[in-house]
Design a protein around this motif. Structure first.
Motif, PDB file in Angstrom:
ATOM      1  N   SER A  21     -40.473 -12.484   1.091  1.00 54.66           N
ATOM      2  CA  SER A  21     -41.841 -12.607   1.591  1.00 54.66           C
ATOM      3  C   SER A  21     -42.738 -11.471   1.104  1.00 54.66           C
ATOM      4  O   SER A  21     -43.947 -11.540   1.178  1.00 54.66           O
ATOM      5  CB  SER A  21     -41.834 -12.623   3.123  1.00 54.66           C
ATOM      6  N   GLN A  22     -42.142 -10.426   0.570  1.00 58.41           N
ATOM      7  CA  GLN A  22     -42.905  -9.263   0.122  1.00 58.41           C
ATOM      8  C   GLN A  22     -43.116  -9.363  -1.387  1.00 58.41           C
ATOM      9  O   GLN A  22     -42.190  -9.569  -2.146  1.00 58.41           O
ATOM     10  CB  GLN A  22     -42.112  -8.002   0.460  1.00 58.41           C
ATOM     11  N   ASN A  23     -44.360  -9.242  -1.831  1.00 54.26           N
ATOM     12  CA  ASN A  23     -44.640  -9.244  -3.260  1.00 54.26           C
ATOM     13  C   ASN A  23     -44.261  -7.898  -3.841  1.00 54.26           C
ATOM     14  O   ASN A  23     -44.758  -6.858  -3.411  1.00 54.26           O
ATOM     15  CB  ASN A  23     -46.124  -9.513  -3.530  1.00 54.26           C
ATOM     16  N   PHE A  24     -43.395  -7.905  -4.823  1.00 51.02           N
ATOM     17  CA  PHE A  24     -42.936  -6.663  -5.427  1.00 51.02           C
ATOM     18  C   PHE A  24     -43.734  -6.406  -6.692  1.00 51.02           C
ATOM     19  O   PHE A  24     -43.999  -7.310  -7.472  1.00 51.02           O
ATOM     20  CB  PHE A  24     -41.443  -6.747  -5.765  1.00 51.02           C
ATOM     21  N   SER A  25     -44.146  -5.177  -6.894  1.00 51.24           N
ATOM     22  CA  SER A  25     -44.868  -4.790  -8.095  1.00 51.24           C
ATOM     23  C   SER A  25     -44.306  -3.468  -8.594  1.00 51.24           C
ATOM     24  O   SER A  25     -43.968  -2.591  -7.802  1.00 51.24           O
ATOM     25  CB  SER A  25     -46.358  -4.649  -7.792  1.00 51.24           C
ATOM     26  N   TRP A  26     -44.257  -3.319  -9.896  1.00 47.97           N
ATOM     27  CA  TRP A  26     -43.826  -2.060 -10.492  1.00 47.97           C
ATOM     28  C   TRP A  26     -44.951  -1.033 -10.480  1.00 47.97           C
ATOM     29  O   TRP A  26     -44.750   0.103 -10.856  1.00 47.97           O
ATOM     30  CB  TRP A  26     -43.344  -2.292 -11.923  1.00 47.97           C
ATOM     31  N   GLU A  27     -46.148  -1.428 -10.079  1.00 50.62           N
ATOM     32  CA  GLU A  27     -47.322  -0.554  -9.997  1.00 50.62           C
ATOM     33  C   GLU A  27     -47.546   0.186 -11.313  1.00 50.62           C
ATOM     34  O   GLU A  27     -47.618   1.414 -11.360  1.00 50.62           O
ATOM     35  CB  GLU A  27     -47.195   0.417  -8.824  1.00 50.62           C
ATOM     36  N   PHE A  35     -30.952  -6.647 -14.812  1.00 55.88           N
ATOM     37  CA  PHE A  35     -31.913  -7.535 -14.147  1.00 55.88           C
ATOM     38  C   PHE A  35     -33.252  -6.827 -13.937  1.00 55.88           C
ATOM     39  O   PHE A  35     -34.313  -7.354 -14.269  1.00 55.88           O
ATOM     40  CB  PHE A  35     -31.331  -8.013 -12.812  1.00 55.88           C
ATOM     41  N   LEU A  36     -33.201  -5.608 -13.417  1.00 58.66           N
ATOM     42  CA  LEU A  36     -34.425  -4.870 -13.149  1.00 58.66           C
ATOM     43  C   LEU A  36     -35.148  -4.464 -14.434  1.00 58.66           C
ATOM     44  O   LEU A  36     -36.381  -4.499 -14.495  1.00 58.66           O
ATOM     45  CB  LEU A  36     -34.137  -3.645 -12.283  1.00 58.66           C
ATOM     46  N   LEU A  37     -34.403  -4.100 -15.466  1.00 60.57           N
ATOM     47  CA  LEU A  37     -35.044  -3.754 -16.735  1.00 60.57           C
ATOM     48  C   LEU A  37     -35.720  -4.962 -17.376  1.00 60.57           C
ATOM     49  O   LEU A  37     -36.815  -4.849 -17.923  1.00 60.57           O
ATOM     50  CB  LEU A  37     -34.033  -3.145 -17.706  1.00 60.57           C
ATOM     51  N   PHE A  38     -35.085  -6.136 -17.290  1.00 55.76           N
ATOM     52  CA  PHE A  38     -35.732  -7.352 -17.800  1.00 55.76           C
ATOM     53  C   PHE A  38     -37.011  -7.642 -17.025  1.00 55.76           C
ATOM     54  O   PHE A  38     -38.025  -8.020 -17.593  1.00 55.76           O
ATOM     55  CB  PHE A  38     -34.783  -8.556 -17.732  1.00 55.76           C
ATOM     56  N   ASP A  39     -36.981  -7.448 -15.710  1.00 57.33           N
ATOM     57  CA  ASP A  39     -38.164  -7.675 -14.885  1.00 57.33           C
ATOM     58  C   ASP A  39     -39.283  -6.697 -15.251  1.00 57.33           C
ATOM     59  O   ASP A  39     -40.438  -7.093 -15.412  1.00 57.33           O
ATOM     60  CB  ASP A  39     -37.800  -7.554 -13.403  1.00 57.33           C
ATOM     61  N   LEU A  40     -38.941  -5.429 -15.390  1.00 60.38           N
ATOM     62  CA  LEU A  40     -39.920  -4.407 -15.763  1.00 60.38           C
ATOM     63  C   LEU A  40     -40.489  -4.688 -17.149  1.00 60.38           C
ATOM     64  O   LEU A  40     -41.694  -4.604 -17.372  1.00 60.38           O
ATOM     65  CB  LEU A  40     -39.266  -3.025 -15.723  1.00 60.38           C
ATOM     66  N   SER A  50     -40.700  -7.603 -18.670  1.00 58.48           N
ATOM     67  CA  SER A  50     -41.570  -8.785 -18.586  1.00 58.48           C
ATOM     68  C   SER A  50     -42.928  -8.433 -17.995  1.00 58.48           C
ATOM     69  O   SER A  50     -43.966  -8.884 -18.484  1.00 58.48           O
ATOM     70  CB  SER A  50     -40.918  -9.867 -17.735  1.00 58.48           C
ATOM     71  N   GLU A  51     -42.926  -7.630 -16.943  1.00 55.55           N
ATOM     72  CA  GLU A  51     -44.200  -7.249 -16.329  1.00 55.55           C
ATOM     73  C   GLU A  51     -45.033  -6.407 -17.284  1.00 55.55           C
ATOM     74  O   GLU A  51     -46.246  -6.605 -17.395  1.00 55.55           O
ATOM     75  CB  GLU A  51     -43.974  -6.498 -15.013  1.00 55.55           C
ATOM     76  N   LYS A  52     -44.408  -5.495 -17.984  1.00 56.50           N
ATOM     77  CA  LYS A  52     -45.149  -4.649 -18.929  1.00 56.50           C
ATOM     78  C   LYS A  52     -45.728  -5.488 -20.057  1.00 56.50           C
ATOM     79  O   LYS A  52     -46.885  -5.302 -20.442  1.00 56.50           O
ATOM     80  CB  LYS A  52     -44.226  -3.553 -19.483  1.00 56.50           C
ATOM     81  N   LEU A  53     -44.964  -6.437 -20.593  1.00 55.48           N
ATOM     82  CA  LEU A  53     -45.470  -7.283 -21.669  1.00 55.48           C
ATOM     83  C   LEU A  53     -46.605  -8.175 -21.203  1.00 55.48           C
ATOM     84  O   LEU A  53     -47.552  -8.416 -21.944  1.00 55.48           O
ATOM     85  CB  LEU A  53     -44.343  -8.138 -22.257  1.00 55.48           C
ATOM     86  N   SER A  54     -46.530  -8.646 -19.974  1.00 52.54           N
ATOM     87  CA  SER A  54     -47.591  -9.518 -19.470  1.00 52.54           C
ATOM     88  C   SER A  54     -48.906  -8.766 -19.283  1.00 52.54           C
ATOM     89  O   SER A  54     -49.970  -9.353 -19.327  1.00 52.54           O
ATOM     90  CB  SER A  54     -47.177 -10.177 -18.156  1.00 52.54           C
ATOM     91  N   VAL A  90     -44.639   3.202 -20.098  1.00 54.78           N
ATOM     92  CA  VAL A  90     -43.412   3.193 -19.307  1.00 54.78           C
ATOM     93  C   VAL A  90     -42.328   3.932 -20.076  1.00 54.78           C
ATOM     94  O   VAL A  90     -42.125   3.683 -21.270  1.00 54.78           O
ATOM     95  CB  VAL A  90     -42.948   1.744 -19.019  1.00 54.78           C
ATOM     96  N   VAL A  91     -41.663   4.855 -19.398  1.00 56.94           N
ATOM     97  CA  VAL A  91     -40.513   5.551 -19.971  1.00 56.94           C
ATOM     98  C   VAL A  91     -39.347   5.333 -19.017  1.00 56.94           C
ATOM     99  O   VAL A  91     -39.415   5.706 -17.853  1.00 56.94           O
ATOM    100  CB  VAL A  91     -40.768   7.069 -20.131  1.00 56.94           C
ATOM    101  N   VAL A  92     -38.304   4.705 -19.510  1.00 56.78           N
ATOM    102  CA  VAL A  92     -37.102   4.470 -18.729  1.00 56.78           C
ATOM    103  C   VAL A  92     -36.071   5.506 -19.156  1.00 56.78           C
ATOM    104  O   VAL A  92     -35.783   5.649 -20.344  1.00 56.78           O
ATOM    105  CB  VAL A  92     -36.546   3.047 -18.978  1.00 56.78           C
TER     106      VAL A  92
END
Length: 187
Positions: free
Chosen positions: A19-25, A51-56, A58-62, A70-72
């Motif tokens: 129910s909570q929208n998650f954002s990498w901000e 999983f989390l790196l793919f999500d991050l 995808s969000e960065k590319l979008s 972003v530096v991982v």
């Protein structure tokens, strides 16, 4: 079933509720530290990291150029496989286009595919690998510009807080982390 259910409960604690929208901000500069010590095994930690790196990614590319770079920083990267289609290889290959960088740290990596993938990195820093790994690392670094014996000597001379890297001309340089000093190694 009990071990599997335990892993799922641990994953539930790490992920936000549906129910909570998650954002990498990605609009605000900041540091987010993720560690998975509560997960019971390396397989679950590896899966969740990917999983989390793919999500991050995808969000960065979008977002394109919008947002902060972003530096991982990924420690213990010997646990991961840097295959052609992995998120880790994608960061190394394509990250600059999207302002997405990776710092991959490990004590030692013996998987040849991973070593080959990491050779694409713009900068590779080598700390003292220990007496048992000096010869192997020296051979790996000797690409025809210098003999492995030179690298063995340089690696054995590293003190705490120093690391070895090569400049764009192939000259080995020892950098002193605490003081920020550099000394160019004898050719």
């Amino acid at each position: 079933m009990a071990p599997t259910l335990l892993r799922l409960q641990d994953l539930d604690n790490l992920l936000p509720p549906a129910s909570q929208n998650f954002s990498w901000e990605l609009e605000q500069p900041g540091i987010t530290v993720l560690h998975f010590d509560t997960l019971p095994n390396l397989s679950a930690q590896t899966m969740l990291t990917q999983f989390l790196l793919f999500d991050l990614w995808s969000e960065k590319l979008s977002r394109g150029e919008i947002g902060c770079p972003v530096v991982v920083v990924l420690d213990e990267c010997q646990r991961f496989h840097f295959t052609e289609s992995s998120i880790f290889s994608r960061i190394l290959r394509e990250g600059r286009k999207y302002r997405f960088s990776g710092w991959f740290a490990s004590q030692w990596i013996s998987d040849k595919g991973t070593v080959e993938a990491l050779s694409q990195a713009a900068l590779q820093a080598y700390f003292y690998p220990g007496n048992d790994r000096v010869n192997a690392l020296a051979k790996q670094l000797a690409h025809g510009t210098r003999p492995a014996a030179d690298y063995r000597t340089l690696l054995r001379s590293l003190r705490v807080g120093e690391f070895l890297y090569t400049d764009p001309h192939g000259t080995p340089i020892i950098n002193c982390v605490p003081r920020g000093e550099e000394r160019v190694c004898a050719q």
